[in-house]
Design a protein around this motif. Structure first.
Motif, PDB file in Angstrom:
ATOM      1  N   UNK A   1       0.841  -1.187   0.000  1.00  0.00           N
ATOM      2  CA  UNK A   1       0.000   0.000   0.000  1.00  0.00           C
ATOM      3  C   UNK A   1       0.883   1.247   0.000  1.00  0.00           C
ATOM      4  N   UNK A   2       0.692   2.123  -0.935  1.00  0.00           N
ATOM      5  CA  UNK A   2       1.507   3.320  -1.042  1.00  0.00           C
ATOM      6  C   UNK A   2       0.942   4.427  -0.178  1.00  0.00           C
ATOM      7  N   UNK A   3       1.828   5.346   0.223  1.00  0.00           N
ATOM      8  CA  UNK A   3       1.403   6.466   1.037  1.00  0.00           C
ATOM      9  C   UNK A   3       0.906   7.605   0.176  1.00  0.00           C
ATOM     10  N   UNK A   4       0.584   8.717   0.809  1.00  0.00           N
ATOM     11  CA  UNK A   4       0.071   9.866   0.060  1.00  0.00           C
ATOM     12  C   UNK A   4       1.141  10.515  -0.800  1.00  0.00           C
ATOM     13  N   UNK A   5       0.692  11.181  -1.830  1.00  0.00           N
ATOM     14  CA  UNK A   5       1.576  11.991  -2.664  1.00  0.00           C
ATOM     15  C   UNK A   5       1.712  13.354  -2.003  1.00  0.00           C
ATOM     16  N   UNK A   6       2.931  13.775  -1.748  1.00  0.00           N
ATOM     17  CA  UNK A   6       3.173  15.069  -1.124  1.00  0.00           C
ATOM     18  C   UNK A   6       3.631  16.071  -2.177  1.00  0.00           C
ATOM     19  N   UNK A   7       2.993  17.221  -2.188  1.00  0.00           N
ATOM     20  CA  UNK A   7       3.405  18.307  -3.075  1.00  0.00           C
ATOM     21  C   UNK A   7       3.908  19.449  -2.203  1.00  0.00           C
ATOM     22  N   UNK A   8       5.221  19.564  -2.106  1.00  0.00           N
ATOM     23  CA  UNK A   8       5.836  20.689  -1.414  1.00  0.00           C
ATOM     24  C   UNK A   8       5.955  21.828  -2.417  1.00  0.00           C
ATOM     25  N   UNK A   9       5.679  23.037  -1.984  1.00  0.00           N
ATOM     26  CA  UNK A   9       5.656  24.141  -2.948  1.00  0.00           C
ATOM     27  C   UNK A   9       6.387  25.369  -2.433  1.00  0.00           C
ATOM     28  N   UNK A  10       6.824  26.168  -3.401  1.00  0.00           N
ATOM     29  CA  UNK A  10       7.523  27.426  -3.135  1.00  0.00           C
ATOM     30  C   UNK A  10       6.819  28.501  -3.941  1.00  0.00           C
ATOM     31  N   UNK A  11       6.453  29.591  -3.285  1.00  0.00           N
ATOM     32  CA  UNK A  11       5.758  30.684  -3.952  1.00  0.00           C
ATOM     33  C   UNK A  11       6.426  31.998  -3.561  1.00  0.00           C
ATOM     34  N   UNK A  12       6.045  33.072  -4.263  1.00  0.00           N
ATOM     35  CA  UNK A  12       6.674  34.363  -3.991  1.00  0.00           C
ATOM     36  C   UNK A  12       5.793  35.335  -3.225  1.00  0.00           C
ATOM     37  N   UNK A  13       4.469  35.143  -3.253  1.00  0.00           N
ATOM     38  CA  UNK A  13       3.568  36.126  -2.666  1.00  0.00           C
ATOM     39  C   UNK A  13       2.711  35.577  -1.545  1.00  0.00           C
ATOM     40  N   UNK A  14       2.205  36.484  -0.702  1.00  0.00           N
ATOM     41  CA  UNK A  14       1.328  36.078   0.392  1.00  0.00           C
ATOM     42  C   UNK A  14       0.044  35.440  -0.120  1.00  0.00           C
ATOM     43  N   UNK A  15      -0.510  35.976  -1.215  1.00  0.00           N
ATOM     44  CA  UNK A  15      -1.755  35.438  -1.750  1.00  0.00           C
ATOM     45  C   UNK A  15      -1.634  33.992  -2.171  1.00  0.00           C
ATOM     46  N   UNK A  16      -0.496  33.638  -2.758  1.00  0.00           N
ATOM     47  CA  UNK A  16      -0.292  32.271  -3.216  1.00  0.00           C
ATOM     48  C   UNK A  16      -0.147  31.293  -2.051  1.00  0.00           C
ATOM     49  N   UNK A  17       0.321  31.774  -0.905  1.00  0.00           N
ATOM     50  CA  UNK A  17       0.476  30.894   0.258  1.00  0.00           C
ATOM     51  C   UNK A  17      -0.857  30.259   0.635  1.00  0.00           C
ATOM     52  N   UNK A  18      -1.920  31.049   0.579  1.00  0.00           N
ATOM     53  CA  UNK A  18      -3.238  30.518   0.915  1.00  0.00           C
ATOM     54  C   UNK A  18      -3.968  29.964  -0.305  1.00  0.00           C
TER      55      UNK A  18
END
Length: 203
Positions: A1-18
């Protein structure tokens, strides 16, 4: 059984964080992928990312959020830079930092908020926005996407309204790769929306 797919992300603005985690979860839901882990994006100013050692350090820090399957998504605005030049350069540098991880660089044409203009019809009548609300002819050519929306509703503060496939933005840098689920390049660089996320969630 495989675990979840994790998407780590990098953004430049506060709006993109949310906004980006919501966007990625909506892509996952539209593709019927539920075992997805999306930690909070790391916010790094664009000037720091493109500076020497900036993207390398950001990718290294983001990689600590990965515990199994998944990869790192870097999303920034292209602004006035050429995506075909900046994208491959950032990807090359990112892979030098963590070549053992899957990495994608996504450059939104002009600005991330242009995708909301392309999806304006799905926001019609929501939180004070006009109804109907039609997208501008060239969403990605507009400077000040947030101001465009604000002018059509002084009370607009974003939306939690879910998208279905028919609500996906009608944007040249979004719809084609997401609906296809596979990017048109093997390099991992794209200016065409979140095709990397769609590719991995669509497996």
């Amino acid at each position: 059984m495989t675990g979840p797919v994790t998407i780590a992300s990098i953004v430049e603005g506060d709006g993109e964080v949310s906004a980006l985690p919501v966007l990625l979860r909506r892509i996952a839901g539209a593709l019927s992928c539920w075992d997805v882990r999306i930690p909070p994006p790391r916010r790094v100013p664009r000037s720091r990312l493109v500076a020497r050692g900036g993207v390398e350090n950001a990718v290294l820090q983001a990689s600590y959020q990965l515990t199994g399957a998944g990869g790192i998504l870097l999303l920034i605005d292209s602004d006035d830079d050429c995506p075909a030049t900046l994208g491959p350069e950032l990807l090359r540098r990112a892979r030098e930092a963590r070549g053992d991880r899957e990495i994608s660089v996504v450059l939104a044409c002009r600005e991330f908020e242009a995708w909301f203009l392309a999806a304006a019809e799905s926001l019609s009548g929501h939180r004070g926005l006009a109804d109907p609300l039609l997208p501008p002819p060239n969403p990605e050519g507009i400077r000040g996407a947030k101001e465009w929306l604000s002018a059509r509703s002084p009370t607009a503060r974003g939306t939690g309204r879910p998208w279905t496939r028919r609500h996906w933005p009608r944007s040249s840098t979004w719809s084609r790769p997401v609906r296809r689920r596979r990017p048109s390049t093997s390099s991992g660089v794209t200016s065409n929306g979140c095709c990397w996320a769609a590719e991995h969630l669509g497996r």
